[in-house]
Design a protein around this motif. Structure first.
Motif, PDB file in Angstrom:
ATOM      1  N   ILE A 262       0.491  10.753  -3.391  1.00  0.00           N
ATOM      2  CA  ILE A 262      -0.531  10.896  -2.299  1.00  0.00           C
ATOM      3  C   ILE A 262       0.591  11.565  -0.993  1.00  0.00           C
ATOM      4  N   ASP A 263       1.531  10.913  -0.765  1.00  0.00           N
ATOM      5  CA  ASP A 263       2.174  11.151   0.485  1.00  0.00           C
ATOM      6  C   ASP A 263       3.060  12.850   0.237  1.00  0.00           C
ATOM      7  N   SER A 264       3.430  12.867  -0.890  1.00  0.00           N
ATOM      8  CA  SER A 264       3.824  14.608  -1.213  1.00  0.00           C
ATOM      9  C   SER A 264       2.791  15.274  -1.067  1.00  0.00           C
ATOM     10  N   ALA A 265       1.641  15.013  -1.676  1.00  0.00           N
ATOM     11  CA  ALA A 265       0.537  16.018  -1.554  1.00  0.00           C
ATOM     12  C   ALA A 265       0.118  16.256  -0.142  1.00  0.00           C
ATOM     13  N   VAL A 266      -0.218  15.331   0.739  1.00  0.00           N
ATOM     14  CA  VAL A 266      -0.464  15.392   1.900  1.00  0.00           C
ATOM     15  C   VAL A 266       0.560  16.192   2.651  1.00  0.00           C
ATOM     16  N   SER A 267       1.919  15.967   2.493  1.00  0.00           N
ATOM     17  CA  SER A 267       3.000  16.831   3.367  1.00  0.00           C
ATOM     18  C   SER A 267       2.843  18.224   2.842  1.00  0.00           C
ATOM     19  N   ILE A 268       2.490  18.485   1.496  1.00  0.00           N
ATOM     20  CA  ILE A 268       2.353  19.875   1.003  1.00  0.00           C
ATOM     21  C   ILE A 268       1.365  20.622   1.743  1.00  0.00           C
ATOM     22  N   ILE A 269       0.310  19.879   1.875  1.00  0.00           N
ATOM     23  CA  ILE A 269      -1.126  20.486   2.350  1.00  0.00           C
ATOM     24  C   ILE A 269      -0.853  20.727   3.831  1.00  0.00           C
ATOM     25  N   LEU A 270      -0.402  19.777   4.480  1.00  0.00           N
ATOM     26  CA  LEU A 270      -0.016  19.950   5.996  1.00  0.00           C
ATOM     27  C   LEU A 270       0.965  21.179   6.276  1.00  0.00           C
ATOM     28  N   SER A 271       1.876  21.389   5.468  1.00  0.00           N
ATOM     29  CA  SER A 271       2.990  22.245   5.459  1.00  0.00           C
ATOM     30  C   SER A 271       2.243  23.712   5.425  1.00  0.00           C
ATOM     31  N   ALA A 272       1.479  23.664   4.364  1.00  0.00           N
ATOM     32  CA  ALA A 272       0.544  24.873   4.231  1.00  0.00           C
ATOM     33  C   ALA A 272      -0.346  25.309   5.540  1.00  0.00           C
ATOM     34  N   TYR A 273      -0.899  24.288   5.903  1.00  0.00           N
ATOM     35  CA  TYR A 273      -1.691  24.637   7.151  1.00  0.00           C
ATOM     36  C   TYR A 273      -0.731  25.189   8.421  1.00  0.00           C
ATOM     37  N   GLY A 274       0.348  24.541   8.338  1.00  0.00           N
ATOM     38  CA  GLY A 274       1.435  24.791   9.619  1.00  0.00           C
ATOM     39  C   GLY A 274       1.842  26.260   9.286  1.00  0.00           C
ATOM     40  N   ILE A 275       2.001  26.768   8.014  1.00  0.00           N
ATOM     41  CA  ILE A 275       2.474  27.929   7.671  1.00  0.00           C
ATOM     42  C   ILE A 275       1.231  28.794   7.866  1.00  0.00           C
ATOM     43  N   ARG A 276       0.148  28.741   7.714  1.00  0.00           N
ATOM     44  CA  ARG A 276      -1.086  29.467   7.888  1.00  0.00           C
ATOM     45  C   ARG A 276      -1.413  29.714   9.162  1.00  0.00           C
ATOM     46  N   GLY A 277      -1.092  28.627  10.140  1.00  0.00           N
ATOM     47  CA  GLY A 277      -1.404  28.824  11.454  1.00  0.00           C
ATOM     48  C   GLY A 277      -0.211  29.592  12.207  1.00  0.00           C
ATOM     49  N   ALA A 278       1.197  29.577  11.872  1.00  0.00           N
ATOM     50  CA  ALA A 278       2.080  30.445  12.127  1.00  0.00           C
ATOM     51  C   ALA A 278       1.892  31.879  11.966  1.00  0.00           C
ATOM     52  N   GLU A 279       1.295  32.024  10.512  1.00  0.00           N
ATOM     53  CA  GLU A 279       1.191  33.589  10.093  1.00  0.00           C
ATOM     54  C   GLU A 279       0.087  33.994  10.904  1.00  0.00           C
ATOM     55  N   ARG A 280      -1.082  33.471  11.163  1.00  0.00           N
ATOM     56  CA  ARG A 280      -2.190  33.827  12.017  1.00  0.00           C
ATOM     57  C   ARG A 280      -1.734  34.151  13.550  1.00  0.00           C
ATOM     58  N   ILE A 281      -0.677  33.495  14.112  1.00  0.00           N
ATOM     59  CA  ILE A 281      -0.198  33.804  15.450  1.00  0.00           C
ATOM     60  C   ILE A 281       0.576  35.288  15.135  1.00  0.00           C
ATOM     61  N   PHE A 282       1.440  35.370  14.166  1.00  0.00           N
ATOM     62  CA  PHE A 282       2.129  36.439  14.224  1.00  0.00           C
ATOM     63  C   PHE A 282       1.461  37.541  13.760  1.00  0.00           C
TER      64      PHE A 282
ATOM     65  N   ILE B 115       0.849  -0.991  -0.094  1.00  0.00           N
ATOM     66  CA  ILE B 115       0.082  -0.024  -0.042  1.00  0.00           C
ATOM     67  C   ILE B 115       0.875   1.104   0.057  1.00  0.00           C
ATOM     68  N   ALA B 116       1.991   1.203   0.740  1.00  0.00           N
ATOM     69  CA  ALA B 116       2.744   2.324   0.792  1.00  0.00           C
ATOM     70  C   ALA B 116       3.610   2.842  -0.611  1.00  0.00           C
ATOM     71  N   ASN B 117       3.851   1.590  -1.164  1.00  0.00           N
ATOM     72  CA  ASN B 117       4.316   1.947  -2.612  1.00  0.00           C
ATOM     73  C   ASN B 117       3.444   2.550  -3.759  1.00  0.00           C
ATOM     74  N   TRP B 118       2.189   2.090  -3.432  1.00  0.00           N
ATOM     75  CA  TRP B 118       1.245   2.651  -4.328  1.00  0.00           C
ATOM     76  C   TRP B 118       0.743   3.889  -3.987  1.00  0.00           C
ATOM     77  N   VAL B 119       0.844   4.419  -2.620  1.00  0.00           N
ATOM     78  CA  VAL B 119       0.723   5.860  -2.172  1.00  0.00           C
ATOM     79  C   VAL B 119       1.644   6.704  -2.677  1.00  0.00           C
ATOM     80  N   HIS B 120       3.057   6.147  -2.418  1.00  0.00           N
ATOM     81  CA  HIS B 120       3.965   6.938  -3.056  1.00  0.00           C
ATOM     82  C   HIS B 120       4.182   6.996  -4.559  1.00  0.00           C
ATOM     83  N   ALA B 121       3.745   5.934  -5.418  1.00  0.00           N
ATOM     84  CA  ALA B 121       3.729   5.997  -6.896  1.00  0.00           C
ATOM     85  C   ALA B 121       2.797   7.066  -7.173  1.00  0.00           C
ATOM     86  N   PHE B 122       1.481   7.286  -6.457  1.00  0.00           N
ATOM     87  CA  PHE B 122       0.495   8.260  -7.037  1.00  0.00           C
ATOM     88  C   PHE B 122       0.897   9.798  -6.352  1.00  0.00           C
TER      89      PHE B 122
END
Length: 105
Positions: free
Chosen positions: A77-97, A68-75
């Motif tokens: 999905i893991d990179s997309a989830v990482s980018i989305i979660l990073s964007a949420y983290g940046i947005r949260g820090a921006e709101r705090i600042f 399953i991990a190989n298929w997730v990586h092939a599509f």
């Protein structure tokens, strides 16, 4: 004859220089406070929020079966989830600042 003009000019320049000096010191103190709060907030967020979340994600990823991990990586999905979660983290820090900046003004 022009003693009053000379004393006015001396007092004016001395008072102006004193006022400018106080304003520069105040602005420098505000900048230093913002820098220190940003650095402190960054270290606290890294230590108490990001590191535990990364550790949890790594543990969760290692528990997924390899096929399953190989298929997730092939599509990508893991990179997309990482980018989305990073964007949420940046947005949260921006709101705090932004909230901190608005509160200090």
């Amino acid at each position: 004859m022009f003693e009053w003009a000379k004393s006015f000019a001396d007092n004016f320049f001395a008072n102006s220089a004193d006022a400018i000096h106080k304003l520069v010191k105040l602005k420098a103190a505000i900048w230093l406070g913002r820098i220190l709060s940003a650095v402190g907030l960054g270290f606290a967020a890294q230590h108490f929020i990001y590191n535990p979340l990364i550790e949890y994600a790594q543990n969760a990823w290692s528990s997924i079966p390899a096929s399953i991990a190989n298929w997730v990586h092939a599509f990508g999905i893991d990179s997309a989830v990482s980018i989305i979660l990073s964007a949420y983290g940046i947005r949260g820090a921006e709101r705090i600042f932004i909230q901190r900046r608005n509160q200090s003004q």
